[in-house]
Design a protein around this motif. Structure first.
Motif, PDB file in Angstrom:
ATOM      1  N   LEU A  63       0.836  -1.196   0.000  1.00 30.45           N
ATOM      2  CA  LEU A  63       0.000   0.000   0.000  1.00 30.45           C
ATOM      3  C   LEU A  63       0.874   1.250   0.000  1.00 30.45           C
ATOM      4  O   LEU A  63       1.872   1.329   0.730  1.00 30.45           O
ATOM      5  N   ALA A  64       0.512   2.229  -0.804  1.00 27.30           N
ATOM      6  CA  ALA A  64       1.188   3.526  -0.813  1.00 27.30           C
ATOM      7  C   ALA A  64       0.158   4.611  -0.536  1.00 27.30           C
ATOM      8  O   ALA A  64      -0.786   4.782  -1.318  1.00 27.30           O
ATOM      9  N   ILE A  65       0.305   5.312   0.585  1.00 27.09           N
ATOM     10  CA  ILE A  65      -0.567   6.442   0.879  1.00 27.09           C
ATOM     11  C   ILE A  65       0.125   7.699   0.382  1.00 27.09           C
ATOM     12  O   ILE A  65       1.250   8.008   0.774  1.00 27.09           O
ATOM     13  N   ILE A  66      -0.514   8.391  -0.548  1.00 25.75           N
ATOM     14  CA  ILE A  66       0.060   9.556  -1.227  1.00 25.75           C
ATOM     15  C   ILE A  66      -0.584  10.805  -0.624  1.00 25.75           C
ATOM     16  O   ILE A  66      -1.788  11.017  -0.785  1.00 25.75           O
ATOM     17  N   VAL A  67       0.206  11.602   0.085  1.00 25.22           N
ATOM     18  CA  VAL A  67      -0.340  12.739   0.836  1.00 25.22           C
ATOM     19  C   VAL A  67      -0.069  14.043   0.079  1.00 25.22           C
ATOM     20  O   VAL A  67       1.078  14.346  -0.278  1.00 25.22           O
ATOM     21  N   GLN A  68      -1.121  14.807  -0.157  1.00 28.61           N
ATOM     22  CA  GLN A  68      -1.010  16.035  -0.918  1.00 28.61           C
ATOM     23  C   GLN A  68      -0.354  17.156  -0.110  1.00 28.61           C
ATOM     24  O   GLN A  68      -0.252  17.098   1.105  1.00 28.61           O
ATOM     25  N   GLY A  69       0.063  18.202  -0.826  1.00 30.62           N
ATOM     26  CA  GLY A  69       0.685  19.352  -0.193  1.00 30.62           C
ATOM     27  C   GLY A  69      -0.334  20.328   0.366  1.00 30.62           C
ATOM     28  O   GLY A  69      -1.492  19.981   0.630  1.00 30.62           O
ATOM     29  N   SER A  70       0.080  21.572   0.561  1.00 31.69           N
ATOM     30  CA  SER A  70      -0.775  22.554   1.229  1.00 31.69           C
ATOM     31  C   SER A  70      -1.945  22.965   0.346  1.00 31.69           C
ATOM     32  O   SER A  70      -1.971  22.726  -0.860  1.00 31.69           O
ATOM     33  N   GLY A  71      -2.921  23.593   0.967  1.00 26.23           N
ATOM     34  CA  GLY A  71      -4.110  24.045   0.256  1.00 26.23           C
ATOM     35  C   GLY A  71      -5.325  23.219   0.623  1.00 26.23           C
ATOM     36  O   GLY A  71      -5.251  22.267   1.395  1.00 26.23           O
ATOM     37  N   CYS A  72      -6.443  23.594   0.049  1.00 26.41           N
ATOM     38  CA  CYS A  72      -7.706  22.955   0.409  1.00 26.41           C
ATOM     39  C   CYS A  72      -8.421  22.345  -0.786  1.00 26.41           C
ATOM     40  O   CYS A  72      -9.590  21.984  -0.692  1.00 26.41           O
ATOM     41  N   ALA A  73      -7.734  22.242  -1.915  1.00 24.39           N
ATOM     42  CA  ALA A  73      -8.393  21.685  -3.096  1.00 24.39           C
ATOM     43  C   ALA A  73      -8.792  20.238  -2.864  1.00 24.39           C
ATOM     44  O   ALA A  73      -8.024  19.453  -2.300  1.00 24.39           O
ATOM     45  N   ALA A  74     -10.001  19.880  -3.267  1.00 24.13           N
ATOM     46  CA  ALA A  74     -10.420  18.487  -3.212  1.00 24.13           C
ATOM     47  C   ALA A  74      -9.594  17.689  -4.215  1.00 24.13           C
ATOM     48  O   ALA A  74      -9.106  18.230  -5.213  1.00 24.13           O
ATOM     49  N   LEU A  75      -9.430  16.406  -3.959  1.00 29.03           N
ATOM     50  CA  LEU A  75      -8.618  15.581  -4.844  1.00 29.03           C
ATOM     51  C   LEU A  75      -9.190  15.527  -6.257  1.00 29.03           C
ATOM     52  O   LEU A  75      -8.459  15.583  -7.246  1.00 29.03           O
ATOM     53  N   PHE A  76     -10.505  15.402  -6.354  1.00 27.34           N
ATOM     54  CA  PHE A  76     -11.148  15.332  -7.664  1.00 27.34           C
ATOM     55  C   PHE A  76     -12.195  16.432  -7.792  1.00 27.34           C
ATOM     56  O   PHE A  76     -12.848  16.812  -6.821  1.00 27.34           O
ATOM     57  N   HIS A  77     -12.335  16.930  -9.006  1.00 25.08           N
ATOM     58  CA  HIS A  77     -13.375  17.903  -9.297  1.00 25.08           C
ATOM     59  C   HIS A  77     -13.794  17.734 -10.748  1.00 25.08           C
ATOM     60  O   HIS A  77     -13.090  17.106 -11.547  1.00 25.08           O
ATOM     61  N   ASP A  78     -14.932  18.272 -11.082  1.00 26.06           N
ATOM     62  CA  ASP A  78     -15.459  18.155 -12.442  1.00 26.06           C
ATOM     63  C   ASP A  78     -14.938  19.291 -13.317  1.00 26.06           C
ATOM     64  O   ASP A  78     -15.010  20.463 -12.943  1.00 26.06           O
ATOM     65  N   THR A  79     -14.426  18.923 -14.470  1.00 27.08           N
ATOM     66  CA  THR A  79     -13.953  19.905 -15.451  1.00 27.08           C
ATOM     67  C   THR A  79     -14.425  19.467 -16.827  1.00 27.08           C
ATOM     68  O   THR A  79     -14.040  18.412 -17.316  1.00 27.08           O
ATOM     69  N   GLY A 110     -12.153  22.294  -0.183  1.00 22.53           N
ATOM     70  CA  GLY A 110     -12.920  23.098  -1.117  1.00 22.53           C
ATOM     71  C   GLY A 110     -12.777  24.579  -0.827  1.00 22.53           C
ATOM     72  O   GLY A 110     -12.362  24.994   0.260  1.00 22.53           O
ATOM     73  N   LEU A 111     -13.098  25.389  -1.805  1.00 23.33           N
ATOM     74  CA  LEU A 111     -12.956  26.831  -1.705  1.00 23.33           C
ATOM     75  C   LEU A 111     -14.274  27.485  -1.337  1.00 23.33           C
ATOM     76  O   LEU A 111     -15.357  26.962  -1.605  1.00 23.33           O
ATOM     77  N   ALA A 112     -14.170  28.650  -0.685  1.00 24.21           N
ATOM     78  CA  ALA A 112     -15.364  29.448  -0.457  1.00 24.21           C
ATOM     79  C   ALA A 112     -15.905  29.897  -1.814  1.00 24.21           C
ATOM     80  O   ALA A 112     -15.160  30.058  -2.780  1.00 24.21           O
ATOM     81  N   GLU A 113     -17.204  30.085  -1.904  1.00 28.20           N
ATOM     82  CA  GLU A 113     -17.822  30.446  -3.177  1.00 28.20           C
ATOM     83  C   GLU A 113     -17.212  31.733  -3.741  1.00 28.20           C
ATOM     84  O   GLU A 113     -17.104  32.744  -3.049  1.00 28.20           O
ATOM     85  N   GLY A 114     -16.772  31.660  -4.986  1.00 28.91           N
ATOM     86  CA  GLY A 114     -16.189  32.821  -5.636  1.00 28.91           C
ATOM     87  C   GLY A 114     -14.772  33.137  -5.203  1.00 28.91           C
ATOM     88  O   GLY A 114     -14.257  34.212  -5.511  1.00 28.91           O
ATOM     89  N   ALA A 115     -14.140  32.214  -4.497  1.00 32.43           N
ATOM     90  CA  ALA A 115     -12.803  32.488  -3.962  1.00 32.43           C
ATOM     91  C   ALA A 115     -11.779  32.610  -5.073  1.00 32.43           C
ATOM     92  O   ALA A 115     -11.841  31.954  -6.095  1.00 32.43           O
ATOM     93  N   LYS A 116     -10.800  33.477  -4.838  1.00 31.99           N
ATOM     94  CA  LYS A 116      -9.677  33.646  -5.744  1.00 31.99           C
ATOM     95  C   LYS A 116      -8.404  33.676  -4.908  1.00 31.99           C
ATOM     96  O   LYS A 116      -8.431  33.729  -3.698  1.00 31.99           O
ATOM     97  N   GLY A 117      -7.257  33.633  -5.563  1.00 35.36           N
ATOM     98  CA  GLY A 117      -5.992  33.735  -4.857  1.00 35.36           C
ATOM     99  C   GLY A 117      -5.343  32.388  -4.652  1.00 35.36           C
ATOM    100  O   GLY A 117      -5.625  31.423  -5.354  1.00 35.36           O
ATOM    101  N   ALA A 118      -4.455  32.337  -3.652  1.00 34.76           N
ATOM    102  CA  ALA A 118      -3.623  31.151  -3.454  1.00 34.76           C
ATOM    103  C   ALA A 118      -4.452  29.896  -3.263  1.00 34.76           C
ATOM    104  O   ALA A 118      -4.146  28.839  -3.805  1.00 34.76           O
TER     105      ALA A 118
END
Length: 344
Positions: A63-79, A110-118
């Motif tokens: 098993l390999a647990i892959i840990v993401q870096g800083s920020g609050c982005a969800a791992l998956f999102h719809d594009t 996840g981001l606050a609605e309409g969030a911009k920046g880092a």
């Protein structure tokens, strides 16, 4: 990785991890276009933790647990009607295919609605949902990782005898912390992990020049005042410095990747670039020297000319991926049952 939007094809803390989960293993839900199943488990803080586990292929695999870096982005999102991710290391691990891959969403990602920046770019926490910034600390994130890890080990396709904790930047610090608190972690691969504390990283750059905090030698007294301010208001989730709220810093400034790796039982692979402006290579050198003096199995890869992404060429995902592949090979080839590094 900061600001990266990656679409990869299917081709090719204090409690023990085994006590962290309080719910039975979940069956898992398919993630369209990706060879993973979405699982949920309740952690010891009562939070619903979402994690993703690669679909079993053949006999159980390490098993390999892959840990993401800083920020609050969800791992998956719809594009554009497709599932995509900014988490480059996850795609790289899935493409390798020789081990079962585990990745965990940060609680309230996840981001606050309409969030911009880092925060919107995947690095830092400005623009993140207020619930995320109120919740997120190293200790609470560790609890979520432990819960997911315990649940994942109960799923089919997982050989729990060997577990790799893999992380980059903040994720590397968490990989070290996880290994320090879970003796069943057998291997750690950490990129830009830092050393004694993130505070040491800032101070080192004050002498070396550069660095993300932009603190020079004449600013060290002011740096000390800033840390005192953070410690005086440790639960403040709305006052930010260096891209994150006081609440996060009051937690992460106390985490020593060096000491957590010393506490662990794991073999350790460290890598960093000589031109890294987020984590000085000197911090990794200190960690490696400490482990080496302890008689530990430690590998340190110094990458001439590379930045925090491990790339010499700015933005080169191929170069970053090649460095990740080195670590995956290191993990695999040291398996005494598969000395040639071949998959099942």
């Amino acid at each position: 990785m900061r600001g990266w939007m990656v679409r990869l094809a299917l081709m090719g803390w204090a409690c023990m991890a085994c006590e962290a989960a309080v719910a039975a293993p979940s069956a898992g839900t398919a993630v369209p276009g990706w060879p993973v199943l979405e699982h949920h488990v309740t952690d010891t803080l009562g939070r619903d933790i979402t994690y993703y586990l690669s679909i079993p292929q053949g006999p159980p695999r390490p098993l390999a647990i892959i840990v993401q870096g800083s920020g609050c982005a969800a791992l998956f999102h719809d594009t554009d009607g497709r599932k995509s991710t900014r988490f480059f290391a996850l795609g790289a691990a899935l493409k390798d295919g020789r081990f079962t891959v585990l990745a965990v969403d940060k609680p309230h990602a996840g981001l606050a609605e309409g969030a911009k920046g880092a925060g919107a770019k995947g690095a830092g926490a400005e623009g993140c949902d207020a619930r995320f910034n109120q919740d997120f600390t190293a200790e609470r994130w560790l609890t979520a990782l432990q819960a997911a890890l315990a649940d994942a080990r109960a799923q089919s396709g997982v050989d729990a005898a060997r577990t790799l904790a893999f992380g980059h930047s903040e994720g590397a610090v968490m990989a070290a912390l996880l290994a320090g608190r879970d003796p069943t972690i057998t291997d750690v691969a950490a990129f830009g992990a830092g050393g004694p504390t993130p505070l040491f990283d800032i101070i080192a750059f004050a002498y070396l020049g550069g660095g993300w905090a932009h603190v020079g030698r004449d600013g060290l007294d002011g740096l000390a005042d800033q840390v005192r301010a953070i410690n005086a208001d440790p639960d403040n989730a709305t006052t930010f410095v260096w891209g994150h709220p006081y609440r996060r810093w009051s937690s992460f400034l106390r985490v020593s990747a060096t000491e957590e790796l010393r506490r662990s039982k794991a073999r350790v692979y460290l890598a960093g670039g000589t031109e890294d402006q987020a984590t000085p290579l000197l911090s990794l050198e200190l960690t490696a020297a400490t482990l080496l003096a302890d008689g530990r199995d430690i590998t340190l890869r110094r990458i001439p000319g590379a930045d925090h992404s491990l790339a010499v060429t700015p933005g080169s995902t191929a170069e970053t991926g090649a460095e990740y592949a080195r670590a995956f090979a290191w993990f695999w080839k040291t398996d005494p049952l598969r000395p040639e590094g071949k998959g099942p």
